[in-house]
Motif scaffolding. Structure first.
Motif, PDB file in Angstrom:
ATOM      1  N   THR A 191       8.291   8.379 -15.910  1.00 32.47           N
ATOM      2  CA  THR A 191       7.112   9.172 -15.534  1.00 32.47           C
ATOM      3  C   THR A 191       7.227   9.655 -14.092  1.00 32.47           C
ATOM      4  N   PHE A 192       8.434   9.659 -13.577  1.00 34.22           N
ATOM      5  CA  PHE A 192       8.634   9.967 -12.158  1.00 34.22           C
ATOM      6  C   PHE A 192       8.104  11.348 -11.796  1.00 34.22           C
ATOM      7  N   ILE A 193       8.404  12.353 -12.588  1.00 28.35           N
ATOM      8  CA  ILE A 193       7.980  13.715 -12.271  1.00 28.35           C
ATOM      9  C   ILE A 193       6.467  13.784 -12.121  1.00 28.35           C
ATOM     10  N   GLU A 194       5.756  13.080 -13.016  1.00 27.59           N
ATOM     11  CA  GLU A 194       4.293  13.119 -12.994  1.00 27.59           C
ATOM     12  C   GLU A 194       3.697  12.296 -11.853  1.00 27.59           C
ATOM     13  N   ASN A 195       4.341  11.206 -11.460  1.00 30.38           N
ATOM     14  CA  ASN A 195       3.727  10.264 -10.520  1.00 30.38           C
ATOM     15  C   ASN A 195       4.307  10.263  -9.115  1.00 30.38           C
ATOM     16  N   ALA A 196       5.386  11.000  -8.889  1.00 29.73           N
ATOM     17  CA  ALA A 196       6.089  10.912  -7.599  1.00 29.73           C
ATOM     18  C   ALA A 196       5.181  11.230  -6.418  1.00 29.73           C
ATOM     19  N   ASP A 197       4.455  12.330  -6.484  1.00 32.64           N
ATOM     20  CA  ASP A 197       3.609  12.737  -5.352  1.00 32.64           C
ATOM     21  C   ASP A 197       2.463  11.755  -5.124  1.00 32.64           C
ATOM     22  N   TYR A 198       1.879  11.274  -6.211  1.00 28.90           N
ATOM     23  CA  TYR A 198       0.753  10.356  -6.076  1.00 28.90           C
ATOM     24  C   TYR A 198       1.195   9.027  -5.468  1.00 28.90           C
ATOM     25  N   LEU A 199       2.366   8.550  -5.861  1.00 31.08           N
ATOM     26  CA  LEU A 199       2.872   7.297  -5.297  1.00 31.08           C
ATOM     27  C   LEU A 199       3.188   7.443  -3.815  1.00 31.08           C
ATOM     28  N   ARG A 200       3.688   8.603  -3.430  1.00 27.09           N
ATOM     29  CA  ARG A 200       3.914   8.853  -2.001  1.00 27.09           C
ATOM     30  C   ARG A 200       2.577   8.859  -1.255  1.00 27.09           C
ATOM     31  N   GLU A 201       1.575   9.458  -1.854  1.00 25.18           N
ATOM     32  CA  GLU A 201       0.244   9.491  -1.243  1.00 25.18           C
ATOM     33  C   GLU A 201      -0.316   8.084  -1.054  1.00 25.18           C
ATOM     34  N   LEU A 202      -0.148   7.238  -2.053  1.00 24.66           N
ATOM     35  CA  LEU A 202      -0.648   5.867  -1.953  1.00 24.66           C
ATOM     36  C   LEU A 202       0.127   5.066  -0.910  1.00 24.66           C
ATOM     37  N   ALA A 203       1.423   5.331  -0.784  1.00 24.04           N
ATOM     38  CA  ALA A 203       2.223   4.641   0.223  1.00 24.04           C
ATOM     39  C   ALA A 203       1.733   4.953   1.630  1.00 24.04           C
ATOM     40  N   ILE A 204       1.277   6.176   1.829  1.00 27.31           N
ATOM     41  CA  ILE A 204       0.720   6.563   3.133  1.00 27.31           C
ATOM     42  C   ILE A 204      -0.670   5.958   3.314  1.00 27.31           C
ATOM     43  N   ARG A 205      -1.478   6.015   2.267  1.00 20.32           N
ATOM     44  CA  ARG A 205      -2.858   5.532   2.340  1.00 20.32           C
ATOM     45  C   ARG A 205      -2.916   4.051   2.717  1.00 20.32           C
ATOM     46  N   TYR A 206      -1.996   3.257   2.196  1.00 21.86           N
ATOM     47  CA  TYR A 206      -2.042   1.813   2.418  1.00 21.86           C
ATOM     48  C   TYR A 206      -0.927   1.346   3.364  1.00 21.86           C
ATOM     49  N   SER A 207      -0.585   2.195   4.303  1.00 21.10           N
ATOM     50  CA  SER A 207       0.535   1.902   5.206  1.00 21.10           C
ATOM     51  C   SER A 207       0.306   0.669   6.059  1.00 21.10           C
ATOM     52  N   GLY A 208      -0.942   0.321   6.329  1.00 20.20           N
ATOM     53  CA  GLY A 208      -1.222  -0.835   7.161  1.00 20.20           C
ATOM     54  C   GLY A 208      -1.366  -2.135   6.401  1.00 20.20           C
ATOM     55  N   ARG A 209      -1.329  -2.062   5.054  1.00 21.58           N
ATOM     56  CA  ARG A 209      -1.604  -3.265   4.269  1.00 21.58           C
ATOM     57  C   ARG A 209      -0.520  -3.597   3.239  1.00 21.58           C
ATOM     58  N   VAL A 210       0.346  -2.625   2.931  1.00 17.36           N
ATOM     59  CA  VAL A 210       1.342  -2.846   1.887  1.00 17.36           C
ATOM     60  C   VAL A 210       2.718  -2.405   2.371  1.00 17.36           C
ATOM     61  N   ASN A 211       3.691  -3.253   2.141  1.00 20.42           N
ATOM     62  CA  ASN A 211       5.095  -2.896   2.338  1.00 20.42           C
ATOM     63  C   ASN A 211       5.638  -2.448   0.967  1.00 20.42           C
TER      64      ASN A 211
END
Length: 360
Positions: A191-211
């Motif tokens: 499902t990479f094509i469908e979820n790639a952008d959203y996962l990048r967005e979440l990685a930025i959103r939770y940059s202070g709490r999740v590695n």
């Protein structure tokens, strides 16, 4: 694809064996020579006994396996030079440990290749796989010994591993996308094509709490290079993103330490459906529609973990890990998966009985 690390170490510690790694070129790799040298370096760093073959060598004069008694294949496909195929090693005692857990129903691929049928010992994961071979394999599974899975043994063994996480004080979540985009394989579950952008967005959103660790299947990048909506530039930029912030890391190599020290995984990789269960950690599967293509072993793992029905399910899962209120969805299942006798010990007993005259 290297799944027998503990087995190598067990042989190294036994007086009857002198194991070594023969690194052969993977001829369908993007950069064959560089890939071969990276593989050699990986094993040299471990302190293992290593030999290497390059593609420019004369196949008629080189016989690297002449003095070896037992050959373990790391995968069954004829992706290297012809002299390293099962067809040219019929006079040797050969063994094969699967490089991934066989969860789907494409039995002809997993059980009816030349390697699977012609090796002396095909070390299988469980009785279910043996029964599949008895029904579908050309040799009716006569070469199969059920020993458990050496690749997952490292996930629960007492052996220590380095912690590869950049920010271990944060919650540690793996994102592992499969390569099967755009119906590019039988089990196209990516499902990479469908979820790639959203996962990048979440990685930025939770940059202070999740590695976050990005652990793509090795074939994904090349397929994205050839995808009409991605290409080389976009793919390289996406890969670079996962090393661009203190809470992000790109992981393209060995993953035992990564799995053991993680808190959770988000993925659509078929073999990880059950493989990650051995850690006892929570996982979220990104594809809710592949169950009918799985065998009974695959369904066992698939049914044990939650699936994404809409993108916001990913966000909810991440927040549950951050808040510490996500329970292990496979509680107790990992104990059922782990064999009473370790796979390495079981394989060594079989080899010792044959070569040493003892099961010790």
């Amino acid at each position: 694809m290297w799944k027998t690390d503990l087995l190598y170490q067990a042989m190294e510690n036994h007086p009857a064996y002198c194991p070594s790694i023969l690194v052969v070129p993977r001829c369908n790799a993007d950069d064959i020579e560089a890939n071969t040298k990276r593989t050699e370096l990986h094993f040299l760093t471990k302190g293992y006994r290593v030999r290497m073959v390059m593609t420019g060598k004369d196949s008629h004069t080189d016989d690297e396996l002449l003095d070896d008694d037992i050959i373990f294949f790391t995968h069954p496909h004829n992706d290297s030079l012809e002299r390293f195929s099962i067809a040219h090693l019929r006079n040797k005692l050969t063994c094969y440990v699967p490089y991934f857990e066989m969860l789907d129903v494409n039995y002809s691929i997993h059980f009816n290749g030349p390697t699977e049928n012609l090796v002396w010992k095909f070390f299988q994961i469980n009785e279910l796989h043996k029964h599949i071979a008895e029904e579908h394999a050309y040799n009716r599974g006569r070469n199969i010994d059920v020993v458990g899975y050496p690749a997952t043994e490292a996930l629960y063994s007492d052996q220590s591993y380095d912690n590869p996480w950049k920010r271990p004080e944060l919650k540690k979540i793996i994102f592992a996308p499969h390569h099967s985009i755009s119906n590019s394989s039988f089990l196209s579950n990516s499902t990479f094509i469908e979820n790639a952008d959203y996962l990048r967005e979440l990685a930025i959103r939770y940059s202070g709490r999740v590695n976050f660790a990005f652990k793509p299947h090795p074939l994904l990048k090349d397929k994205l290079y050839r995808h009409p909506d991605w290409g080389v530039k976009k793919t390289d930029e996406y890969w670079a993103f996962w090393s661009s912030k203190p809470n992000l890391q790109l992981e393209e190599g060995e993953y035992v330490g990564l799995f053991r020290e993680s808190d959770a995984m988000i993925h659509d990789c078929t073999s990880f459906i059950t493989e990650y269960l051995y850690t006892g950690k929570p996982a979220l599967y990104l594809n809710p529609s592949i169950r009918d293509r799985l065998n009974d072993y695959g369904k066992l793992g698939y049914d044990a973990i939650p699936k994404v029905k809409e993108p916001t399910d990913i966000d909810r899962f991440i927040r549950s890990i951050m808040n510490g209120d996500s329970v292990t969805h496979n509680a107790g299942l990992q104990d059922k998966l782990r064999p009473a006798l370790s796979p390495t010990t079981h394989i060594m007993q079989i080899l010792n009985k044959t070569f040493v005259g003892t099961r010790g």
